[in-house]
Enzyme design. Structure first.
Site, PDB file in Angstrom:
ATOM      1  N   ASN A 156       0.791  -1.237   0.000  1.00 28.40           N
ATOM      2  CA  ASN A 156       0.000   0.000   0.000  1.00 28.40           C
ATOM      3  C   ASN A 156       0.821   1.284   0.000  1.00 28.40           C
ATOM      4  O   ASN A 156       0.414   2.283  -0.587  1.00 28.40           O
ATOM      5  CB  ASN A 156      -0.994  -0.001   1.172  1.00 28.40           C
ATOM      6  CG  ASN A 156      -0.310  -0.011   2.514  1.00 28.40           C
ATOM      7  OD1 ASN A 156       0.797  -0.533   2.655  1.00 28.40           O
ATOM      8  ND2 ASN A 156      -0.953   0.561   3.501  1.00 28.40           N
ATOM      9  N   GLU A 252       4.416  -4.512  12.144  1.00 32.03           N
ATOM     10  CA  GLU A 252       3.396  -3.467  11.953  1.00 32.03           C
ATOM     11  C   GLU A 252       2.232  -4.133  11.238  1.00 32.03           C
ATOM     12  O   GLU A 252       2.342  -4.461  10.056  1.00 32.03           O
ATOM     13  CB  GLU A 252       3.925  -2.326  11.073  1.00 32.03           C
ATOM     14  CG  GLU A 252       5.107  -1.575  11.638  1.00 32.03           C
ATOM     15  CD  GLU A 252       4.770  -0.764  12.866  1.00 32.03           C
ATOM     16  OE1 GLU A 252       3.575  -0.495  13.106  1.00 32.03           O
ATOM     17  OE2 GLU A 252       5.699  -0.443  13.607  1.00 32.03           O
ATOM     18  N   CYS A 286      -3.264   1.613   6.934  1.00 33.52           N
ATOM     19  CA  CYS A 286      -3.554   0.970   8.225  1.00 33.52           C
ATOM     20  C   CYS A 286      -4.241   1.867   9.230  1.00 33.52           C
ATOM     21  O   CYS A 286      -4.899   1.387  10.136  1.00 33.52           O
ATOM     22  CB  CYS A 286      -2.257   0.503   8.833  1.00 33.52           C
ATOM     23  SG  CYS A 286      -2.060  -1.158   8.398  1.00 33.52           S
TER      24      CYS A 286
HETATM   25  N1  LIG Z   1       0.589  -1.392  10.466  1.00 32.31           N
HETATM   26  C1  LIG Z   1       1.010  -0.944   9.317  1.00 32.31           C
HETATM   27  O1  LIG Z   1       1.826  -0.042   9.276  1.00 32.31           O
HETATM   28  C2  LIG Z   1       0.501  -1.527   8.032  1.00 32.31           C
HETATM   29  C3  LIG Z   1      -0.149  -2.737   7.960  1.00 32.31           C
HETATM   30  N2  LIG Z   1      -0.609  -3.240   6.750  1.00 32.31           N
HETATM   31  C4  LIG Z   1      -1.354  -4.503   6.684  1.00 32.31           C
HETATM   32  O2  LIG Z   1      -0.956  -5.148   5.499  1.00 32.31           O
HETATM   33  C5  LIG Z   1      -2.046  -5.748   4.831  1.00 32.31           C
HETATM   34  C6  LIG Z   1      -2.010  -5.488   3.357  1.00 32.31           C
HETATM   35  O3  LIG Z   1      -0.758  -5.656   2.846  1.00 32.31           O
HETATM   36  P1  LIG Z   1      -0.371  -6.974   2.038  1.00 32.31           P
HETATM   37  O4  LIG Z   1       0.813  -6.606   1.218  1.00 32.31           O
HETATM   38  O5  LIG Z   1      -1.547  -7.543   1.334  1.00 32.31           O
HETATM   39  O6  LIG Z   1      -0.028  -7.939   3.265  1.00 32.31           O
HETATM   40  P2  LIG Z   1       0.595  -9.386   3.250  1.00 32.31           P
HETATM   41  O7  LIG Z   1       0.794  -9.763   4.667  1.00 32.31           O
HETATM   42  O8  LIG Z   1      -0.128 -10.306   2.366  1.00 32.31           O
HETATM   43  O9  LIG Z   1       2.023  -9.176   2.559  1.00 32.31           O
HETATM   44  C7  LIG Z   1       3.010  -8.379   3.135  1.00 32.31           C
HETATM   45  C8  LIG Z   1       4.372  -8.911   2.713  1.00 32.31           C
HETATM   46  O10 LIG Z   1       4.547 -10.216   3.233  1.00 32.31           O
HETATM   47  C9  LIG Z   1       4.942 -11.095   2.209  1.00 32.31           C
HETATM   48  N3  LIG Z   1       4.469 -12.442   2.542  1.00 32.31           N
HETATM   49  C10 LIG Z   1       3.317 -13.056   2.150  1.00 32.31           C
HETATM   50  N4  LIG Z   1       3.259 -14.289   2.685  1.00 32.31           N
HETATM   51  C11 LIG Z   1       4.373 -14.442   3.446  1.00 32.31           C
HETATM   52  C12 LIG Z   1       4.869 -15.499   4.257  1.00 32.31           C
HETATM   53  N5  LIG Z   1       4.208 -16.648   4.373  1.00 32.31           N
HETATM   54  N6  LIG Z   1       6.045 -15.319   4.914  1.00 32.31           N
HETATM   55  C13 LIG Z   1       6.713 -14.162   4.814  1.00 32.31           C
HETATM   56  N7  LIG Z   1       6.306 -13.129   4.029  1.00 32.31           N
HETATM   57  C14 LIG Z   1       5.150 -13.273   3.365  1.00 32.31           C
HETATM   58  C15 LIG Z   1       4.317 -10.496   0.956  1.00 32.31           C
HETATM   59  O11 LIG Z   1       4.973 -10.971  -0.188  1.00 32.31           O
HETATM   60  C16 LIG Z   1       4.552  -9.028   1.206  1.00 32.31           C
HETATM   61  O12 LIG Z   1       5.868  -8.686   0.873  1.00 32.31           O
HETATM   62  C17 LIG Z   1      -3.283  -5.139   5.413  1.00 32.31           C
HETATM   63  O13 LIG Z   1      -4.088  -6.203   5.832  1.00 32.31           O
HETATM   64  C18 LIG Z   1      -2.823  -4.315   6.593  1.00 32.31           C
HETATM   65  O14 LIG Z   1      -3.392  -4.808   7.750  1.00 32.31           O
HETATM   66  C19 LIG Z   1      -0.367  -2.552   5.614  1.00 32.31           C
HETATM   67  C20 LIG Z   1       0.279  -1.355   5.651  1.00 32.31           C
HETATM   68  C21 LIG Z   1       0.766  -0.755   6.845  1.00 32.31           C
HETATM   69  O1  LIG Z   2       0.007   2.112   8.109  1.00 39.16           O
HETATM   70  C1  LIG Z   2       0.059   2.466   6.940  1.00 39.16           C
HETATM   71  O2  LIG Z   2      -0.651   2.036   6.054  1.00 39.16           O
HETATM   72  C2  LIG Z   2       1.056   3.532   6.628  1.00 39.16           C
HETATM   73  O3  LIG Z   2       2.151   3.388   7.458  1.00 39.16           O
HETATM   74  C3  LIG Z   2       0.424   4.852   6.863  1.00 39.16           C
HETATM   75  S1  LIG Z   2       1.377   6.100   6.156  1.00 39.16           S
HETATM   76  O4  LIG Z   2       2.786   5.921   6.511  1.00 39.16           O
HETATM   77  O5  LIG Z   2       1.201   6.055   4.728  1.00 39.16           O
HETATM   78  O6  LIG Z   2       0.892   7.373   6.711  1.00 39.16           O
END
Ligand SMILES: NC(=O)C1=CN([C@@H]2O[C@H](COP(=O)(O)OP(=O)(O)OC[C@H]3O[C@@H](n4cnc5c(N)ncnc54)[C@H](O)[C@@H]3O)[C@@H](O)[C@H]2O)C=CC1
Ligand SMILES: O=C(O)[C@H](O)CS(=O)(=O)O
Length: 477
Positions: A156, A252, A286
């Site tokens: 994202n 995160e 997020c």
């Molecule tokens: N707290 C935060 O700052 C943020 C949290 N998010 C979370 O991320 C999610 C969306 O992002 P996605 O890219 O779809 O998440 P995702 O968890 O599917 O993928 C994130 C990364 O993990 C990798 N990955 C996938 N399966 C894996 C495995 N089994 N072992 C190790 N790595 C693996 C993916 O290739 C990617 O690089 C949302 O659900 C949101 O909750 C997203 C942005 C910021």
């Molecule tokens: O949590 C997220 O999706 C991002 O960290 C928020 S931000 O850095 O784009 O403000």
């Protein structure tokens, strides 16, 4: 005459060299679904080579000033390529151009702050001489790098969230292996090119692209990786935590972010900011505003204003400067959001604005008449949907905000100091934002959640603490 657009092919970057692979995957333009790049799929041997190279690189330590210089130059080069990189984000994420330009600026800031922090890493004197029998001793602590850091990042905010991992890891003297999200790998590849250009010694920064589950597994199996820093879904975060064993892990994860609007707030300001921060990046953020709790006396006025702003948002081609809402990352995600909204409506929710899908687009949607037990309130929507409901008093709203498995950030609009202080004490989140929404973030602040939103902090100063070990040195004089 027809013009054929050359689709570039990118390799892995291991031990200071680009490595082409026979097997590649496609990265799509999320607006028109055309192929914009072929990207190398790493194999286990590549992952192991990258880890070995990262480990070897640690044998030639970089001084804090050298780390500062590399990161500072990288920030400058990124700004020089701002338009090009922003256009990549427009295509690979579907993020509107104004937001994409903003992400590149923030990413450069993150690198610059990391550069500055490289010069400030310090320990402290420890008064061991105060212990009986230790009168002749003196001690101090210092922070030392953890070693090899594996950084795994989401789709994202694919550039700035990569910089939030690479910046502090390099600033604190570690070497890194980056595994970006497959669907948005190109911005990470450009960042790699930039670090190559600044002359970072080989092995300090390696790039592995490919299937997340496989590469993730291979990184987790390799005991020479000392730390995992991950941003992404709670499902994968839990898996990494389980498999990392005794190694350091920083996570995160998700959130179903709440923002409270109290009856003494500036209603127009609150409604305008809530509308903007519910739908940025099509809600795929997020800390995107997902639950708005409005004090019942000002509910109608707030809702009217929020609807007005939301209805004015322009949806469409993310490359156009007037576009505010682009496509979601994939049609299946837009379909999922549609299903969640339909489910809420069948349980009594009312669509005030939006509620329509057109392929990969989901219209910015405000729901009312919601119940806290509905999926659109309880789980993370990660789409352009916000649920607005009313509350009567402070106690009630704090307990509803806290009734969540997540705890990343929350917002509170109020002019009451006592309510703000009470909320600061009682709301269970990593960050509470007063007189702005949950969606406020600048890159120097500590950022990270409580509960299932994860553990550890981002923000270069704070991530450096995660990415270093504290060592004590005691002199017997
Ligand atoms: N707290 C935060 O700052 C943020 C949290 N998010 C979370 O991320 C999610 C969306 O992002 P996605 O890219 O779809 O998440 P995702 O968890 O599917 O993928 C994130 C990364 O993990 C990798 N990955 C996938 N399966 C894996 C495995 N089994 N072992 C190790 N790595 C693996 C993916 O290739 C990617 O690089 C949302 O659900 C949101 O909750 C997203 C942005 C910021
Ligand atoms: O949590 C997220 O999706 C991002 O960290 C928020 S931000 O850095 O784009 O403000």
């Amino acid at each position: 005459m027809t013009t054929t657009v050359q689709v570039p092919t990118y390799g892995l970057y291991i031990d200071g060299r680009w490595k082409e692979k026979q097997v590649t995957f496609e990265v799509l333009n999320k607006y028109n679904q055309t192929t914009i790049a072929h990207v190398a799929s790493a194999e286990k041997q590549d992952v192991d080579e990258a880890v070995a190279s990262a480990k070897q690189a640690l044998k030639l330590p970089l001084s804090p000033y050298e780390r500062f210089t590399y990161l500072k130059k990288a920030a400058e080069l990124l700004i020089k390529r701002k338009e090009e990189v922003a256009n990549v984000l427009v295509q690979e994420v579907g993020k509107p151009i104004t937001e994409s330009l903003g992400e590149v600026e923030r990413a450069a800031q993150t690198l610059e702050i990391s550069a500055e922090e490289a010069k400030r890493i310090h320990g402290e004197g420890v008064p061991v001489e105060a212990a009986p029998g230790s009168e002749t001793r003196q001690a101090y602590t210092k922070r030392v790098p953890v070693g090899v850091v594996a950084a795994i990042t989401p789709f994202n905010v694919p550039l700035n969230l990569v910089c939030h991992k690479i910046g502090p890891a390099l600033a604190s003297g570690n070497s890194v292996i980056l595994k970006p999200a497959e669907v948005t790998s190109i911005s990470a590849i450009i960042l790699m090119q930039i670090f190559e250009e600044v002359g970072l010694p080989r092995g300090r920064f390696n790039l592995i692209t490919g299937n997340g589950a496989k590469t993730g597994e291979w990184l987790l199996e390799n005991e020479d990786v000392n730390m995992f820093t991950f941003t992404g879904s709670p499902r994968v975060g839990k898996l990494i935590r389980e498999k990392a064993g005794l190694r350091k892990v920083s996570l995160e994860l998700g959130n179903n972010s709440a923002t409270i609007v109290h009856n003494d707030a500036d209603i127009v300001q609150a409604a305008t900011l809530c509308a903007q921060k519910s739908f940025n990046n099509a809600g795929q953020v997020c800390i995107s505003v997902q639950r708005v709790y409005v004090q019942e006396e000002i509910y109608q006025k707030f809702l009217d204003q929020m609807k007005k702003v939301t209805e004015s948002l322009e949806i469409g081609d993310p490359s156009q400067s007037t576009t505010q809402i682009g496509p979601m990352i994939a049609e299946k995600e837009a379909i999922r959001v549609e299903q969640w909204v339909n489910e809420a409506v069948s349980n009594g929710a009312k669509i005030e604005v939006g509620g329509k899908r057109d392929g990969v687009f989901y219209a910015p949607t405000i729901l009312t008449n919601v119940d806290d037990s509905m999926k659109v309130c309880r789980q993370e929507v990660f789409g352009p949907v916000v649920a607005v409901s009313t509350y009567r008093d402070e106690e009630e709203v704090i307990s509803r905000v806290n009734d969540s498995i997540y705890g990343l950030q929350a917002g509170l609009f109020t002019n009451s100091l006592s309510f703000a202080m009470k909320a600061a004490e009682e709301i269970e989140v990593g960050g509470l934002i007063i007189n702005d929404t949950s969606g406020y973030r600048v890159d120097q602040m500590p950022y990270g959640g409580m509960k299932q939103s994860g553990s550890g902090k981002e923000g270069p100063k704070y991530a450096i603490e995660e990415m270093t070990e504290e060592k004590i040195v005691v002199f017997n004089l």
